[in-house]
Structures are given as structure tokens and as C-alpha cells.
Motif scaffolding. Structure first.
Motif, short mmCIF file in Angstrom:
data_model
loop_
_atom_site.label_atom_id
_atom_site.label_comp_id
_atom_site.label_asym_id
_atom_site.label_seq_id
_atom_site.Cartn_x
_atom_site.Cartn_y
_atom_site.Cartn_z
N ALA A 325 -4.57 -3.61 11.18
CA ALA A 325 -3.70 -2.45 11.41
C ALA A 325 -3.18 -1.89 10.09
N VAL A 326 -2.73 -2.77 9.20
CA VAL A 326 -2.16 -2.32 7.93
C VAL A 326 -3.23 -1.70 7.04
N SER A 327 -4.44 -2.27 7.04
CA SER A 327 -5.50 -1.72 6.19
C SER A 327 -5.95 -0.35 6.68
N ALA A 328 -5.82 -0.10 7.99
CA ALA A 328 -6.21 1.20 8.54
C ALA A 328 -5.13 2.25 8.36
N ASP A 329 -3.85 1.81 8.34
CA ASP A 329 -2.74 2.76 8.25
C ASP A 329 -1.56 2.04 7.59
N THR A 330 -1.29 2.38 6.33
CA THR A 330 -0.22 1.68 5.60
C THR A 330 1.16 1.97 6.17
N ALA A 331 1.28 2.98 7.06
CA ALA A 331 2.56 3.20 7.73
C ALA A 331 2.96 2.01 8.59
N GLN A 332 1.95 1.19 8.96
CA GLN A 332 2.22 -0.01 9.76
C GLN A 332 3.02 -1.06 8.99
N LEU A 333 3.15 -0.87 7.66
CA LEU A 333 4.01 -1.77 6.88
C LEU A 333 5.47 -1.67 7.32
N GLN A 334 5.81 -0.56 7.98
CA GLN A 334 7.19 -0.38 8.46
C GLN A 334 7.32 -0.63 9.96
N LYS A 372 -5.80 6.06 -1.45
CA LYS A 372 -4.35 6.16 -1.23
C LYS A 372 -3.83 4.92 -0.52
N ARG A 373 -4.57 4.45 0.50
CA ARG A 373 -4.14 3.23 1.21
C ARG A 373 -4.12 2.03 0.27
N SER A 374 -5.13 1.94 -0.57
CA SER A 374 -5.19 0.82 -1.52
C SER A 374 -4.00 0.86 -2.47
N PHE A 375 -3.64 2.05 -2.93
CA PHE A 375 -2.50 2.20 -3.84
C PHE A 375 -1.20 1.77 -3.15
N GLU A 376 -1.02 2.21 -1.90
CA GLU A 376 0.19 1.83 -1.18
C GLU A 376 0.25 0.32 -0.95
N LEU A 377 -0.89 -0.28 -0.67
CA LEU A 377 -0.92 -1.74 -0.49
C LEU A 377 -0.60 -2.46 -1.79
N LEU A 378 -1.10 -1.94 -2.91
CA LEU A 378 -0.79 -2.54 -4.21
C LEU A 378 0.71 -2.47 -4.50
N ARG A 379 1.33 -1.35 -4.16
CA ARG A 379 2.78 -1.22 -4.37
C ARG A 379 3.53 -2.25 -3.53
N ALA A 380 3.09 -2.43 -2.30
CA ALA A 380 3.72 -3.43 -1.43
C ALA A 380 3.53 -4.84 -1.98
N ILE A 381 2.33 -5.11 -2.51
CA ILE A 381 2.04 -6.44 -3.07
C ILE A 381 2.92 -6.69 -4.30
N ASN A 382 3.13 -5.67 -5.12
CA ASN A 382 3.98 -5.83 -6.30
C ASN A 382 5.43 -6.13 -5.91
N ARG A 383 5.88 -5.55 -4.80
CA ARG A 383 7.25 -5.83 -4.34
C ARG A 383 7.36 -7.23 -3.74
N ASN A 384 6.28 -7.70 -3.14
CA ASN A 384 6.31 -9.01 -2.48
C ASN A 384 4.98 -9.72 -2.76
N PRO A 385 4.82 -10.27 -3.95
CA PRO A 385 3.52 -10.85 -4.32
C PRO A 385 3.22 -12.14 -3.54
N PRO A 386 1.96 -12.35 -3.20
CA PRO A 386 1.58 -13.59 -2.49
C PRO A 386 1.38 -14.71 -3.51
N PRO A 387 1.30 -15.95 -3.04
CA PRO A 387 0.96 -17.05 -3.96
C PRO A 387 -0.45 -16.86 -4.50
N GLU A 388 -0.70 -17.46 -5.66
CA GLU A 388 -2.02 -17.34 -6.28
C GLU A 388 -3.09 -17.90 -5.33
N LEU A 389 -4.20 -17.19 -5.25
CA LEU A 389 -5.29 -17.61 -4.36
C LEU A 389 -6.06 -18.75 -5.02
#
Length: 617
Positions: A325-334, A372-389
Motif C-alpha cells: 500500500a505504501v509503495s503504491a501511494d505514499t499518502a498511506q504513510l498517514q 516522487k514516491r521514492s523521494f517521499e519514502l526516502l524522507r520518511a526513512i531519514n526521519r525514522n531509519p531502520p536498523p542496518e540490514l
């Protein structure tokens, strides 16, 4: 030929330096040296004498240089004394590796000094210091990549200290394809030598992107202990091979074999190619390089597909739906569903969604909406980074079983005892030892099985030209197709209660699912075309299915399959089979097989066999 005529014409327009006279015995001795043989890519011809693997007259200065190393050496010595005014067309500029070696061996201190501007600048740009052998792992969904591939990365002196491997160059040998041949035609022409092979020196970043991203293949990097001098010798010779054509065959004269020849140019004391008189499977050539003592370190680079699957692995079904859902529409982050997740789970979902978007973008034209979706996801990742893979390194591909297999079986078919003798040239089936191989992958090439029944009754049981199966599991994020294709001769139930040898081609497509850890279930629809002397028509088509389970268990691999073919002439053929292999050692297995075959032409028959399989190159 035209190149030699043009070269002679240029020489005739300027006064020649006087080439000294050399002892004929000395020249013959040099022509038999291992290094000269390596530079000319010569091998002993089947009827005696020599032949070069190079299939391009532009590479030779002597009229019959492809078959006479001594004549090519004499012609090269003469060409080295051509006038310096030839510049970049001078033999010293075209053949720098030959020039350096002959200068050293014959102490040629009086050679003319042409300005080799093109070669000098090229060599400076490459700036060879060390070498890394790259092995992109096997990828069944690309016919050119089924057996894996090898290439060489040439590093500059500061690559390791500055971590700038992406700026290095890669030496690659591959088939040169004009147009857009389909996969089946590509495979056939590759088997039959229908393409020329060419060396290419390309930026390593391009090859890395191609194999890790476009083809979703893991990469293994084997750092070699070649000295700067040895690496330079190898790169010198690559210049000599620029746009020079070789024959190209999938199984022997391929990427891996050609790179072994380059390594022998780099270090003449090596003897690598003689180990591969029939086939040169990439994993086998990696083993040979490793056993020669050339490898000093091994690094692993997972593919984008593996990184995506590993990131999604700890997510439950609901969280994986959130990834979609999030990858198809970054509005789903909210959305309430996403924000209800714990913060650490949100980080995993965001990162998996970003990796899924980048995976889907592989090989596609730039899509502004996706960017644009990739950019929005990157911004979200920067705000809440995951543990190293962290990805666990799989088994080394060269530590898997050997590619050629000898088989000896004892069994019974409807109370008739038999012995079965088999040979498979290459290289893996679903039940073989899976270490170093992906579960659900099968590539068998040229397999022959002979049976000896009681009373010394011999018969050909089967001859498989090729049997390829790709059972890649589907999941919520990725939906790959599973497929199979096979062709050859095999025994089937006949009208008179005996077995008939038929020729066939069959294939199928469907899906595979991960039912549990190390347990796959698959179901494929199939089609088959068969020539059978019991049928009235010359060929008979059929449609059917192939379904089963594949379980990686503590003893080895177990497969259970059900198959059926429904022919247009009314024949119905079905079978149930079970195979369990015990892995006694890496290169020795014991397999129990049981099957029951049904046909409208004959009564059902049962078969049980215990088979010893020895994997050997």
C-alpha cells in the motif's frame, strides 16, 4: 587479410629499419614457449599441429599464423622493425604484449620508437594495479546466465584504500548479438556457436548495475594475488584483443574459459585451461582458480532482490500488505493502519516499500510518479531509519558439488530386475546436494541412461538434451513465474506391455509457493509434443499438469510429484513419483526413487530404484 595488405602497403611507403637476423632454432624455441602459445590462444589441434581459438584474421600477421605459432612469431619480429611513422598502426602499438616479451627474449635494443598515443592513453586511463574475479551467480530466468558468469575487475592502486571499486574497469567476454533474438533462439545459437565472442573493457559500475539490479543476481568477488606487473601484462593483451572475434559456445569456449586464458597470460606458470577439455562451467573454473592459489580474499554482494526479501522477512502478512500500500501511494504513510504500527515496525515497512519501488524500477524508463514516491519514502526513512540490514552470506558457489555426474542404479520394474548406468555432463537437478545452489533450480544438459535387464537385455532408457526447471517461490511482494522446458528421448508405456522409446519436447509454466522453511509447493500447466511409433500420427500434442513438493530435509532433498499428459488422440498418461537423496559426501549421494506409471495403452507399472551418484569433473 585486408589488414595485412594495408599494413604492407603502409610499410612500402617508408624505408624499413633493417631487422637483424636471428637463429632459426632460437625462434622456433620461442614459438613453443608457453607464453607465446598463450598470447596466440593456441591449442593442440586434434590431428596434430596447432590451431588458435581466435577466429579473426586481423589478429595474425602471418598468412597462416592461426595454425603456425613459429610463422606468426617471425612475422611479428619483422613487423616490429616497420617504420615508426606508422604511429598507432605500428605493430608495437597494436601488439604491446608481444612487443614487450619479444624485446625481452631477443634483447631488441634497436627497435624504432613509434608514437603509440592511443594505446598509451588507454593504458593510463585503466592504470592496472590488481585484479578481482567477479562471479555473478546463476540466474535461471536469463538463458545467458543459467550457469553463472565470470569477469575480471581491474583496480587502480588506491582502490582498496579509497573504496572506489565502482570507478574500476571490468574485462568481460561474451557473445556479440545483433538484433533481438528471443530466449530459445539465443540458447540454441549459443549451444551451436552461432554468435561471435568478443572481449570488452567497460566501467565496472555498468556491469555491477546489470547483474545486481537488472538480473537480480548475487555477486561474489574473488580478489586475486596478481602483482601489478602481472595485472599489467594481462591488460596489455586485452588491448591486442580489441574487436577481435572468437568462436563462442555456452559449454566450453565461453566467458570463463577465455578469462582462464587471460590469467595464464598474466602468470605464465599457471596451467588452468587444460583442466577443461570438454566443458567449462563457470563454477568449475572458479574452483580451478581458487585451487591454483590465486585467491586471497572473497567478498559477497547480495542482489537487490535478496535485499528486498531479507528486509521483508520479519514482516507479518498485514505488514507486507502495508508495504504494497505504501509503495503504491505514499499518502498511506498517514493512514490509521500505518500509524498504528509501532515506530520500529514502521521503519521496516518504509524501507521495504522503498526497496520494492527501486526493484520495480530496474530496467524501466524513468517514471516521474515513481521517482516522487521514492523521494517521499526516502524522507520518511531519514526521519525514522531502520536498523542496518544484515544478510547472512550463503554457501560459496564453488563449494557445491562437481558438475559432471556418473550414476549406477539397481532396481526393479514390475518384477524385472535391472541395473542402470548413467552419465550427465552438467550439472544439477532438484534432488542433488543443494549447498551452493538455489532450492528449486535444475539445469541438466546431455544426460544418458542405459539399462541392463535380466538376460543381458540392454536398452537406452533416456537421453536428455536439456532439462531446465526454475521453481522460484511467489510471495506477497514478488510474483515470479515458475517454468520448465525439456527435450530428448525417453521410455514410456507402450501398447504391448513394453516400453517405447519416444522423442519429445515439453514445457510448462505456473507458480511455486514457500509452504514452510525449506518446503516448496509447485503447480504448473504443461504442453508436450511427442513422436511415438504407437501413435498413428507423426507427432502428437498433449496438455497436462505437473505438481508436487520439494523439501530440503536433514538427510538431503525429497521431491514428490504428480504429472499427467492428455493427448489429442485420446491417450492419457499419468505418473506419481518420489525421490529422496541422502548426501553421503559433497560429491557422493545415494538416491531412492519410486514411481507408478499409468497409461490407457497398458496396465499400470511400478518401479523402485536405489542409485549411487558420483559428482566428478
Amino acid at each position: 587479410m585486408l589488414k595485412r595488405l594495408a599494413y604492407l602497403a603502409l610499410c612500402a611507403c617508408a624505408p624499413l629499419h633493417a631487422a637483424p637476423t636471428f637463429d632459426d632454432a632460437r625462434l622456433k624455441q620461442l614459438a613453443a614457449e608457453r607464453y607465446w602459445i598463450a598470447l596466440g590462444h593456441y591449442e593442440t589441434a586434434k590431428l596434430g599441429g596447432w590451431r588458435s581459438y581466435v577466429d579473426d584474421q586481423r589478429f595474425f600477421l602471418a598468412a597462416d599464423g592461426a595454425h603456425h605459432p613459429d610463422q606468426e612469431l617471425r612475422a611479428t619480429v619483422q613487423a616490429l622493425y616497420a617504420p615508426a611513422s606508422l604511429g598507432n598502426k605500428h605493430a608495437q602499438c597494436v601488439f604491446p604484449a608481444r612487443t614487450r616479451w619479444l624485446r625481452e627474449q631477443l634483447q631488441l635494443s634497436d627497435l624504432p620508437t613509434p608514437d603509440c598515443q592511443e594505446y598509451t592513453q588507454w593504458f593510463k586511463d585503466v592504470s592496472p594495479h590488481s585484479a578481482v574475479m567477479i562471479f555473478p551467480a546463476a540466474y535461471l530466468n536469463s538463458p545467458s546466465s543459467m550457469f553463472g558468469h565470470t569477469l575480471l575487475r581491474i583496480d587502480q592502486a588506491d582502490v582498496q584504500s579509497n573504496a572506489t571499486a565502482l570507478l574500476s574497469y571490468a574485462i568481460n567476454f561474451g557473445a556479440y548479438i545483433e538484433g533481438s533474438d528471443n530466449s530459445i533462439l539465443y540458447a540454441w545459437k549459443g549451444l551451436m556457436g552461432g554468435y561471435p565472442g568478443l572481449f570488452a573493457l567497460v566501467p565496472y559500475q555498468e556491469k555491477l548495475s546489470e547483474y545486481r539490479s537488472l538480473e537480480n543476481r548475487d555477486l561474489w568477488e574473488y580478489r586475486l594475488n596478481l602483482t601489478p606487473e602481472e595485472t599489467g601484462r594481462m591488460v596489455e593483451h586485452v588491448w591486442e584483443l580489441k574487436q577481435i572475434q572468437f568462436d563462442y559456445f555456452f559449454f566450453d569456449e565461453n566467458c570463463s574459459y577465455r578469462l582462464l586464458e587471460l590469467l595464464q597470460v598474466a602468470r605464465p606458470s599457471l596451467d588452468l585451461t587444460s583442466q577443461f577439455p570438454l566443458t567449462a562451467i563457470p563454477t568449475d573454473t572458479v574452483k580451478a582458480v581458487k585451487q591454483s592459489g590465486l585467491v586471497e580474499r572473497i567478498d559477497y554482494r547480495p542482489s537487490r532482490e535478496r535485499e528486498l526479501l531479507e528486509r521483508a522477512k520479519p514482516l507479518d502478512a498485514g505488514e507486507q500488505q502495508q508495504v504494497l500500500a505504501v509503495s503504491a501511494d505514499t499518502a498511506q504513510l498517514q493512514s490509521p493502519e500505518f500509524t498504528a504500527l509501532p515506530r520500529e515496525r514502521q521503519a521496516l515497512v518504509q524501507d521495504a516499500a522503498y526497496r520494492l519501488e527501486r526493484y520495480r524500477a530496474n530496467g524501466q524508463e524513468r517514471d516521474p510518479a515513481r521517482s516522487k514516491r521514492s523521494f517521499e519514502l526516502l524522507r520518511a526513512i531519514n526521519r525514522n531509519p531502520p536498523p542496518e540490514l544484515e544478510i547472512e552470506r550463503p554457501g560459496l558457489p564453488e563449494d557445491g558439488h562437481q558438475s559432471r555426474t556418473w550414476q549406477l542404479g539397481l532396481g526393479s520394474r514390475d518384477d524385472r530386475a535391472y541395473a542402470e548406468y548413467g552419465l550427465r555432463m552438467a550439472y544439477h537437478d532438484l534432488n542433488d546436494n543443494a549447498y551452493g545452489f538455489p532450492l528449486g533450480a535444475q539445469i541438466e544438459i546431455l544426460q544418458l541412461k542405459l539399462r541392463q535387464y535380466e538376460g543381458n537385455d540392454w536398452q537406452v532408457q533416456r537421453l536428455d538434451l536439456a532439462t531446465i526447471r526454475s521453481l522460484t517461490p511467489r510471495n506477497a511482494l514478488l510474483q515470479p513465474w515458475s517454468w520448465q522446458v525439456a527435450g530428448g528421448l525417453e521410455r514410456v508405456l507402450g501398447k504391448h506391455g513394453d516400453e517405447v522409446l519416444v522423442s519429445h519436447v515439453n514445457g510448462g509454466a505456473g507458480g511455486t509457493w514457500q509452504l514452510a522453511d525449506d518446503l516448496l509447493g509447485f503447480a504448473l500447466g504443461t504442453v508436450r509434443v511427442e513422436h511415438n511409433n504407437d501413435f498413428s500420427g507423426f507427432i502428437a500434442p498433449a496438455a497436462g499438469f505437473n505438481t508436487g513438493l520439494l523439501w530440503r530435509n536433514p538427510l538431503g532433498n525429497l521431491s514428490v510429484e504428480a504429472k499427467a499428459d492428455y493427448f489429442t488422440n485420446g491417450e492419457v498418461r499419468r505418473s506419481l513419483s518420489l525421490n529422496q537423496q541422502w548426501e553421503l559426501f559433497r560429491d557422493l549421494g545415494l538416491r531412492l526413487s519410486a514411481s507408478r506409471d499409468f497409461s490407457k495403452l497398458a496396465s499400470a507399472q511400478n518401479e523402485v530404484m536405489l542409485e549411487l551418484k558420483w559428482y566428478q569433473y
